[in-house]
Write a protein that holds these residues in place. Sequence first.
Motif, PDB file in Angstrom:
ATOM      1  N   LYS A  63       0.854  -1.185   0.000  1.00 56.81           N
ATOM      2  CA  LYS A  63       0.000   0.000   0.000  1.00 56.81           C
ATOM      3  C   LYS A  63       0.890   1.235   0.000  1.00 56.81           C
ATOM      4  CE  LYS A  63      -3.613   2.341   2.554  1.00 56.81           C
ATOM      5  NZ  LYS A  63      -4.544   2.304   3.657  1.00 56.81           N
ATOM      6  N   ALA A  64       0.566   2.192  -0.847  1.00 52.97           N
ATOM      7  CA  ALA A  64       1.254   3.483  -0.873  1.00 52.97           C
ATOM      8  C   ALA A  64       0.454   4.439   0.012  1.00 52.97           C
ATOM      9  CB  ALA A  64       1.327   4.023  -2.299  1.00 52.97           C
ATOM     10  N   LEU A  65       1.157   5.191   0.843  1.00 42.74           N
ATOM     11  CA  LEU A  65       0.467   6.090   1.771  1.00 42.74           C
ATOM     12  C   LEU A  65       1.262   7.386   1.916  1.00 42.74           C
ATOM     13  CD1 LEU A  65      -1.912   6.414   3.785  1.00 42.74           C
ATOM     14  CD2 LEU A  65      -0.411   5.423   5.522  1.00 42.74           C
ATOM     15  N   ILE A  66       0.601   8.509   1.676  1.00 39.43           N
ATOM     16  CA  ILE A  66       1.206   9.824   1.889  1.00 39.43           C
ATOM     17  C   ILE A  66       0.643  10.373   3.190  1.00 39.43           C
ATOM     18  CG2 ILE A  66       1.474  12.173   1.024  1.00 39.43           C
ATOM     19  CD1 ILE A  66       0.910  10.969  -1.805  1.00 39.43           C
ATOM     20  N   TYR A  93       9.828   3.331  -6.218  1.00 39.00           N
ATOM     21  CA  TYR A  93       8.764   4.322  -6.061  1.00 39.00           C
ATOM     22  C   TYR A  93       9.088   5.564  -6.877  1.00 39.00           C
ATOM     23  CZ  TYR A  93      11.452   7.383  -2.919  1.00 39.00           C
ATOM     24  OH  TYR A  93      12.384   8.242  -2.388  1.00 39.00           O
ATOM     25  N   ASN A  94       8.033   6.269  -7.239  1.00 39.29           N
ATOM     26  CA  ASN A  94       8.112   7.605  -7.834  1.00 39.29           C
ATOM     27  C   ASN A  94       7.230   8.504  -6.994  1.00 39.29           C
ATOM     28  OD1 ASN A  94       9.684   6.723  -9.984  1.00 39.29           O
ATOM     29  ND2 ASN A  94       7.949   6.520 -11.384  1.00 39.29           N
ATOM     30  N   MET A  95       7.762   9.630  -6.601  1.00 40.63           N
ATOM     31  CA  MET A  95       6.954  10.615  -5.879  1.00 40.63           C
ATOM     32  C   MET A  95       7.105  11.946  -6.595  1.00 40.63           C
ATOM     33  SD  MET A  95       6.708  11.720  -1.903  1.00 40.63           S
ATOM     34  CE  MET A  95       8.196  12.651  -1.754  1.00 40.63           C
ATOM     35  N   GLN A 110      11.065  12.485  -7.269  1.00 40.29           N
ATOM     36  CA  GLN A 110      12.057  11.576  -6.707  1.00 40.29           C
ATOM     37  C   GLN A 110      11.667  10.155  -7.068  1.00 40.29           C
ATOM     38  OE1 GLN A 110      11.456  13.698  -2.412  1.00 40.29           O
ATOM     39  NE2 GLN A 110      12.552  11.830  -2.396  1.00 40.29           N
ATOM     40  N   SER A 111      12.672   9.317  -7.225  1.00 39.10           N
ATOM     41  CA  SER A 111      12.411   7.897  -7.433  1.00 39.10           C
ATOM     42  C   SER A 111      13.614   7.118  -6.920  1.00 39.10           C
ATOM     43  CB  SER A 111      12.150   7.586  -8.901  1.00 39.10           C
ATOM     44  OG  SER A 111      13.278   7.900  -9.675  1.00 39.10           O
ATOM     45  N   CYS A 112      13.343   5.883  -6.505  1.00 38.12           N
ATOM     46  CA  CYS A 112      14.408   5.059  -5.952  1.00 38.12           C
ATOM     47  C   CYS A 112      13.932   3.609  -5.873  1.00 38.12           C
ATOM     48  CB  CYS A 112      14.766   5.561  -4.549  1.00 38.12           C
ATOM     49  SG  CYS A 112      16.239   4.790  -3.877  1.00 38.12           S
ATOM     50  N   LYS A 113      14.890   2.676  -5.933  1.00 40.92           N
ATOM     51  CA  LYS A 113      14.595   1.265  -5.674  1.00 40.92           C
ATOM     52  C   LYS A 113      14.814   1.015  -4.190  1.00 40.92           C
ATOM     53  CE  LYS A 113      15.714  -0.696 -10.149  1.00 40.92           C
ATOM     54  NZ  LYS A 113      16.528  -1.670 -10.876  1.00 40.92           N
ATOM     55  N   PHE A 114      14.052   0.063  -3.632  1.00 43.38           N
ATOM     56  CA  PHE A 114      14.201  -0.269  -2.215  1.00 43.38           C
ATOM     57  C   PHE A 114      13.725  -1.693  -1.970  1.00 43.38           C
ATOM     58  CE2 PHE A 114       9.922   1.256  -2.720  1.00 43.38           C
ATOM     59  CZ  PHE A 114       9.156   0.533  -1.821  1.00 43.38           C
ATOM     60  N   LYS A 115      14.155  -2.232  -0.833  1.00 41.12           N
ATOM     61  CA  LYS A 115      13.686  -3.544  -0.389  1.00 41.12           C
ATOM     62  C   LYS A 115      12.832  -3.324   0.849  1.00 41.12           C
ATOM     63  CE  LYS A 115      17.360  -6.434  -2.192  1.00 41.12           C
ATOM     64  NZ  LYS A 115      18.376  -7.433  -1.904  1.00 41.12           N
ATOM     65  N   PHE A 144       6.063   0.489  -7.615  1.00 44.98           N
ATOM     66  CA  PHE A 144       6.205  -0.409  -8.762  1.00 44.98           C
ATOM     67  C   PHE A 144       6.940  -1.683  -8.359  1.00 44.98           C
ATOM     68  CE2 PHE A 144       6.015   3.870 -10.422  1.00 44.98           C
ATOM     69  CZ  PHE A 144       5.165   3.767 -11.507  1.00 44.98           C
ATOM     70  N   LYS A 145       6.540  -2.787  -8.956  1.00 47.69           N
ATOM     71  CA  LYS A 145       7.287  -4.042  -8.851  1.00 47.69           C
ATOM     72  C   LYS A 145       7.579  -4.490 -10.270  1.00 47.69           C
ATOM     73  CE  LYS A 145       7.552  -8.655  -7.057  1.00 47.69           C
ATOM     74  NZ  LYS A 145       6.968  -9.745  -6.351  1.00 47.69           N
TER      75      LYS A 145
END
Length: 166
Positions: A63-66, A93-95, A110-115, A144-145
């Motif tokens: 779930k994405a939550l701002i 993610y992209n924000m 902003q965007s970045c890969k994460f675990k 995104f996945k």
Amino acid sequence: MVLKKEHINIYFERNKDLKPILHRKIKILIIIFHNMKIVFSLMLFFLSCTFALHAQEKIDLAKALIVYEDKEGMLDINATCISNTAHEMELSYNMEIEKKGVSGSASNKQSCKFKIAGGEEKILAKNSFNINKGDTYSITLQLFKEGKLIAEDKIKYPTQTKEDQQ
């Protein structure tokens, strides 16, 4: 001609040495048939499990939550991801934050890969902005996945009331 039990018995009496061999073969065929039913049932079970996992993956991996807070003229924004799975995932993610106001407009991407571990809630990004009267913010967070959108949250600040929309 219909094969009757008497015919089989007569055949076995004439060929007594074949009777034990045929009994063993018939038993083996029955065992094979029974095992085939079990194997087929197991295949159906695993296939249905695969479809169930695939369906879950498409619907609700995360779930994405701002989360935002207005503190004394500052707007604090936290972009958060909440994992809905039991296993670790690699996501990105992209924000995007867009500001419109009296002083002009601005945008931040902003965007970045994460675990993220199974069941974990993770803050992906924090931002703070000065708020001036008349400023409006549009904030979008997308998860995104493997390049596919799996979750999204959008907010507008200040939130619009029915009077503002008219």
